[in-house]
Motif scaffolding. Structure first.
Motif: not given
Length: 298
Positions: A32-37, A201-208
């Motif tokens: 339940c979080c972003s890939s980066y997180q 903000r959301n910049t994609g699944p593999d970036t932050f």
């Protein structure tokens, strides 16, 4: 406790797919979080990167198969655990175990085993952890933005540290400081003018996204900078003790680690989309830092 359960479910997904393709965005979705997180939390909690954990687990299982009763071919084991050739597999195997895959077949060979990780609450010392919860309305910041890959790859600047290094060297930080104006009344007046903002903000699944930023006030000059609106949030704020510059890295890493391993699992809150500030200041003639994490009740 729910936060720990989600992290363990993500590890369950990884373990179930060690002999196949592991989608990091799927592991992050389970947590339940972003890939980066997810990758960042994993590293702070375990002291090992997610990629390194996966590599160790795959090579642990590979070694067991090479020593089993029904000995598998090296090429089959290599392909099963994601290596394109026996050569790349042998190189990785040797780096971890200190012997080649062929040598591992021999009886009595010493190998390394890395077990599956589980996230648990552990009882530690009674050292106090200073923090405060503050609810702030919406505000704006502006500054120098970089978009980074979660694994540090890609073209251009590879890490936020490199952005800081370049911006300090070419005078961009000084120019941003001059454009900042006064600090707003809702922050400590001992803070400097330039800070850092992450995952806004959301910049994609593999970036932050990561920004060297200043608060936007009436006297600020924002032309040529990226401006971001931060919504109203509850923030949990962890201040450091004053420290000399040569202890900055150790100090900020300790704050992050204690947030993820001690406060977050038991506080009944969760972090909001990885949104966080690193606020820098001076106190008693020394440096200090505040970490702001946007949180909400679970």
């Amino acid at each position: 406790m729910e936060w720990l359960e989600r992290m363990n479910r993500a590890v369950d997904y990884i373990e179930a797919n060690l002999s196949g393709e592991i989608e990091l965005k799927e592991a992050a979705r389970v947590a339940c979080c972003s890939s980066y997180q997810f990758q960042r939390m994993f590293s702070f909690i375990t002291n090992v990167t997610l990629a390194e954990y996966i590599r160790r687990r795959r090579l642990t299982l590979a070694a067991l198969e090479l020593q089993g009763d029904n000995l598998a071919k090296v090429i089959d084991v290599a392909l099963k655990y994601g290596y394109e050739s026996p050569v790349s597999f042998a190189r990785a195997f040797y780096a971890l175990h200190g012997i080649t895959p062929t040598m591992a077949r021999g009886e009595g060979r010493e190998l390394k085993a890395y077990p599956r990780l589980s996230f648990l609450i552990t009882i530690k010392g009674a050292e106090a952890m200073n923090y405060r919860l503050e609810t702030k309305g919406s505000f704006e910041v502006f500054g120098i933005e970089g978009i980074f890959h979660v694994d540090g790859g890609g073209k251009g600047l590879e890490t936020p540290a490199k952005l800081w290094e370049q911006s300090l060297a070419n005078g961009d930080v000084k120019r941003l400081e001059a454009c900042a104006g006064n600090l707003p009344p809702y922050v400590s007046q001992e803070l400097h003018s330039v800070h850092a903002l992450c995952s806004y903000r959301n910049t994609g699944p593999d970036t932050f996204p990561y920004m060297l930023c200043a608060f936007k006030e009436n006297a600020s000059t924002t032309e040529g900078y990226t401006t971001v609106t931060i919504p109203a949030h509850t923030w949990v704020i962890f201040p450091s003790e004053p420290h000399p510059w040569d202890r900055f890295g150790e100090t900020i890493e300790t704050l992050y680690k204690r947030f993820y391993t001690e406060w977050l699992p038991t506080a009944g809150y969760e972090q909001v989309d990885g949104l966080e500030f690193e606020m820098y200041g001076a106190k008693e003639g020394l440096n200090y830092v505040e970490l702001w994490f946007a949180v909400r009740k679970v």
